[in-house]
Design a protein around this motif. Structure first.
Motif, PDB file in Angstrom:
ATOM      1  N   MET A   1      35.021  38.315  44.301  1.00 31.32           N
ATOM      2  CA  MET A   1      34.186  37.128  44.276  1.00 31.32           C
ATOM      3  C   MET A   1      32.724  37.541  44.139  1.00 31.32           C
ATOM      4  SD  MET A   1      36.069  34.332  44.433  1.00 31.32           S
ATOM      5  CE  MET A   1      35.092  33.010  45.103  1.00 31.32           C
ATOM      6  N   ARG A   2      32.343  38.603  44.865  1.00 28.91           N
ATOM      7  CA  ARG A   2      30.953  39.071  44.766  1.00 28.91           C
ATOM      8  C   ARG A   2      30.654  39.568  43.358  1.00 28.91           C
ATOM      9  NH1 ARG A   2      31.999  40.684  50.443  1.00 28.91           N
ATOM     10  NH2 ARG A   2      32.853  42.637  49.684  1.00 28.91           N
ATOM     11  N   GLU A   3      31.628  40.245  42.733  1.00 29.29           N
ATOM     12  CA  GLU A   3      31.429  40.713  41.361  1.00 29.29           C
ATOM     13  C   GLU A   3      31.265  39.559  40.382  1.00 29.29           C
ATOM     14  OE1 GLU A   3      34.677  43.265  40.336  1.00 29.29           O
ATOM     15  OE2 GLU A   3      34.107  44.789  41.790  1.00 29.29           O
ATOM     16  N   LYS A   4      31.761  38.396  40.754  1.00 25.80           N
ATOM     17  CA  LYS A   4      31.673  37.208  39.896  1.00 25.80           C
ATOM     18  C   LYS A   4      30.486  36.329  40.266  1.00 25.80           C
ATOM     19  CE  LYS A   4      35.448  38.178  37.672  1.00 25.80           C
ATOM     20  NZ  LYS A   4      35.369  38.777  36.372  1.00 25.80           N
TER      21      LYS A   4
ATOM     22  N   ILE B   1      29.302  35.478  43.540  1.00 33.60           N
ATOM     23  CA  ILE B   1      29.264  34.861  44.876  1.00 33.60           C
ATOM     24  C   ILE B   1      28.879  35.975  45.853  1.00 33.60           C
ATOM     25  CG2 ILE B   1      30.515  33.436  46.543  1.00 33.60           C
ATOM     26  CD1 ILE B   1      30.147  32.199  43.713  1.00 33.60           C
ATOM     27  N   THR B   2      27.589  36.292  45.868  1.00 28.75           N
ATOM     28  CA  THR B   2      27.088  37.475  46.573  1.00 28.75           C
ATOM     29  C   THR B   2      27.265  37.428  48.083  1.00 28.75           C
ATOM     30  OG1 THR B   2      24.870  36.513  46.609  1.00 28.75           O
ATOM     31  CG2 THR B   2      25.409  37.982  44.760  1.00 28.75           C
ATOM     32  N   ASN B   3      27.365  36.230  48.659  1.00 31.79           N
ATOM     33  CA  ASN B   3      27.511  36.139  50.115  1.00 31.79           C
ATOM     34  C   ASN B   3      28.967  35.910  50.535  1.00 31.79           C
ATOM     35  OD1 ASN B   3      27.487  33.564  49.032  1.00 31.79           O
ATOM     36  ND2 ASN B   3      26.449  32.625  50.766  1.00 31.79           N
ATOM     37  N   PHE B   4      29.927  36.228  49.646  1.00 26.96           N
ATOM     38  CA  PHE B   4      31.341  36.069  49.990  1.00 26.96           C
ATOM     39  C   PHE B   4      31.706  37.116  51.041  1.00 26.96           C
ATOM     40  CE2 PHE B   4      35.924  35.988  49.477  1.00 26.96           C
ATOM     41  CZ  PHE B   4      36.159  34.631  49.299  1.00 26.96           C
ATOM     42  N   PRO B   5      32.368  36.709  52.141  1.00 23.49           N
ATOM     43  CA  PRO B   5      32.620  37.637  53.245  1.00 23.49           C
ATOM     44  C   PRO B   5      33.803  38.574  52.989  1.00 23.49           C
ATOM     45  CG  PRO B   5      33.590  35.520  53.741  1.00 23.49           C
ATOM     46  CD  PRO B   5      32.837  35.349  52.435  1.00 23.49           C
ATOM     47  N   ASP B   6      33.809  39.667  53.746  1.00 23.56           N
ATOM     48  CA  ASP B   6      34.972  40.553  53.797  1.00 23.56           C
ATOM     49  C   ASP B   6      36.010  39.909  54.708  1.00 23.56           C
ATOM     50  OD1 ASP B   6      34.013  42.624  52.188  1.00 23.56           O
ATOM     51  OD2 ASP B   6      32.969  43.573  53.866  1.00 23.56           O
ATOM     52  N   PRO B   7      37.283  40.293  54.575  1.00 30.36           N
ATOM     53  CA  PRO B   7      38.304  39.778  55.506  1.00 30.36           C
ATOM     54  C   PRO B   7      38.002  40.239  56.933  1.00 30.36           C
ATOM     55  CG  PRO B   7      39.316  40.833  53.601  1.00 30.36           C
ATOM     56  CD  PRO B   7      37.854  41.131  53.546  1.00 30.36           C
ATOM     57  N   ASN B   8      38.452  39.449  57.921  1.00 24.54           N
ATOM     58  CA  ASN B   8      38.279  39.832  59.318  1.00 24.54           C
ATOM     59  C   ASN B   8      39.332  40.869  59.703  1.00 24.54           C
ATOM     60  OD1 ASN B   8      40.700  38.431  59.925  1.00 24.54           O
ATOM     61  ND2 ASN B   8      39.614  36.594  60.583  1.00 24.54           N
TER      62      ASN B   8
END
Length: 124
Positions: free
Chosen positions: A1-4, A6-13
């Motif tokens: 998502m970040r590569e597309k 959405i720079t603030n997309f979170p990592d999984p918990n």
């Protein structure tokens, strides 16, 4: 998502789940929707919702019955957690042997009714 984009997309918990904050992510934006569409194939089952628990449970019961009818008479029903505990000492057949494998191959189409199928835990 970040590569597309959405720079603030979170990592999984720690549990492998995504904690998405709607206030930080604009999931209605064209950019988010395009990124989501592009990345969806990377999700388990292509992002499809998990199978209905009742359908999974019913398939597991059918699978267990099928296994019993096809040469594994002591095959257990699903446990309360939804798994099938296979104990080789009480199963009556070798879970790695030809009888078990033939029954499993015959009964596998039942599990194809629902995505994921049962969790089968083999114990020595």
């Amino acid at each position: 998502m970040r590569e597309k984009g959405i720079t603030n997309f979170p990592d999984p918990n720690a549990q492998g789940k995504l904690d998405l904050n709607g206030n930080e992510l604009n999931s209605n934006s064209a950019q988010y929707k395009a990124a989501d569409d592009a990345c969806k194939p990377l999700l388990p089952q292509g992002g499809a919702p998990p199978p209905n628990a009742a359908a999974v449970g019913a398939a597991q019961v059918k699978y267990a019955k099928c296994m019993r009818e096809n040469g594994v008479p002591k095959f257990p029903d699903p446990n309360p957690d939804g798994g099938i505990d296979i104990n080789g000492d009480t199963l009556g057949v070798d879970p790695m042997g030809p009888v078990f494998k033939a029954a499993d191959q015959k009964c596998q189409p039942i599990l194809a009714e629902v995505a994921g199928g049962p969790r089968i835990e083999k114990r020595p």
